[in-house]
Write an enzyme that holds these catalytic residues in place. Structure first.
Site: not given
Length: 374
Positions: A153, A291, A329
């Site tokens: 990520c 994240h 995302n």
């Protein structure tokens, strides 16, 4: 597409009332109130997300996890203060440990390097527009990526940041190589995790970044396979900076300069479907960030029923507008609202202000010719 939408509708219908029964049965340690309906819902989940299991024991285990996640989704929705909806997602057959291992940072938390600097007060403006959405400007935000089982990520957020800033400054759309960041990083840990600044340091060390087309994403890293020197660079950065942990200043920078990266606590994202997440520090610890995502805009919802109306001192049937952040995302378009989600803006929801980091793009500096005097 039509089949996917149809299956999604069936899943929503099958969930109605089922989660409450499962939640009650889990409290009483009962095996389950409606096992047939639960299995039907699980079958729809398997079809929609292409899941199969190696043996009956594994199937039974995943079914049990699915039931627990379904009950948890309802509890999250009851506790959320915004408009967020939780339910069946691509991760509904994973335990919390599995989900964290696959999609969160695996490295120990650390301080950002000294290379980055906070923007000086002289660079800040005062006026912040009411809304901002960089997705509405063609060519700025690239398509939503899917990191699969690679904990990258941090690299995808960094690449998205550079892509957006490059498009804004030079009016040239580029899609950059995440794989180069994984293969060639000296600080990050490839598919085992990393931080956004690891990616920026790699871009600086490699004097730019290749295109996704020229150096495509593989979802895995092999030792000693860095191909950076053999690939043409299509974007460069001058440096990177850490913004202050102030949401008003973050909003101003986002609106005037472009998308930035943030690192948040992803606890509530596993079962998120849509809406604005308004969490408390108890439900989403702002200090435990794991994240990285791309912050692409902000806004304010239309007047909605206040979920806080049941709290002490709140007026029944009251309504309010909810300020929010828009975030991109890296879990594919079947998650969230087409791969995006929204967080409440104004109370450091899920630690969004801990590491607001952005690159600053620039063309590679041309060296002045040097010649020996005669």
């Amino acid at each position: 597409m039509a089949i996917t939408v149809y299956l999604s509708c069936l899943l929503v219908l099958s969930m109605a009332g089922l989660a409450q029964g499962i939640k009650s049965s889990l409290r009483s340690q009962d095996p389950g109130p409606q096992p047939l309906e639960l299995k039907q819902a699980f079958t729809l989940f398997q079809i929609q997300y292409n899941r199969s299991y190696s043996n009956p024991e594994e199937y039974a285990r995943r079914l049990d996890i699915f039931a627990h996640n379904l009950a948890q989704a309802q509890q999250l929705e009851e506790e959320d203060l915004g408009t967020a909806e939780f339910g069946v997602t691509p991760f509904s057959d994973l335990t919390e440990e599995e989900f964290g291992r696959l999609y969160g940072h695996r490295r120990m938390d650390g301080e950002a390097p000294k290379v980055g600097r906070e923007v000086g007060s002289e660079e800040w403006g005062e006026s912040v527009p009411p809304t901002c959405d960089w997705r509405k400007l063609d060519g700025v935000i690239s398509s939503v990526k899917k990191q699969e089982s690679c904990s990258c990520c941090w690299a995808m957020a960094a690449a998205g940041n550079i892509e957006a800033l490059w498009a804004i400054k030079y009016r040239q759309s580029v899609e950059l190589s995440v794989q180069e960041l994984l293969d060639c990083g000296r600080c990050g840990d490839g598919c085992r995790g990393g931080f956004v600044w690891d990616a920026f340091i790699t871009v600086l060390n490699n004097s730019g970044l290749a295109s996704e087309k020229d150096y495509p994403f593989q979802g895995q890293v092999k030792p000693h396979r860095c191909l950076a020197k053999k690939r043409t660079k299509v974007a460069w950065i001058q440096d990177f900076i850490m913004l202050p942990d102030n949401e008003q200043k973050i909003a101003w920078y986002l609106a005037t300069q472009g998308p930035i990266t943030v690192t948040i606590n992803m606890k509530l994202l596993k079962l998120y479907k849509k809406g604005v997440i308004e969490a408390t520090p108890t439900s989403c610890d702002p200090f435990l960030v794991d994240h990285s995502v791309l912050l692409v805009g902000f806004g304010k919802s239309e007047s909605v029923a206040d979920r806080r109306a049941g709290a002490a001192g709140a007026q029944p049937q009251s309504r309010r507008s909810i300020p929010f952040w828009i975030l991109k995302n890296s879990w594919g378009t079947k998650w969230g609202x087409g791969g995006y989600f929204r967080l409440y803006r104004g109370n450091n929801t899920c630690g969004i202000t801990k590491y607001p980091l952005t690159a600053r793009v620039d063309q590679p500096a041309k060296k002045r010719p040097v010649s020996c005097p005669p």
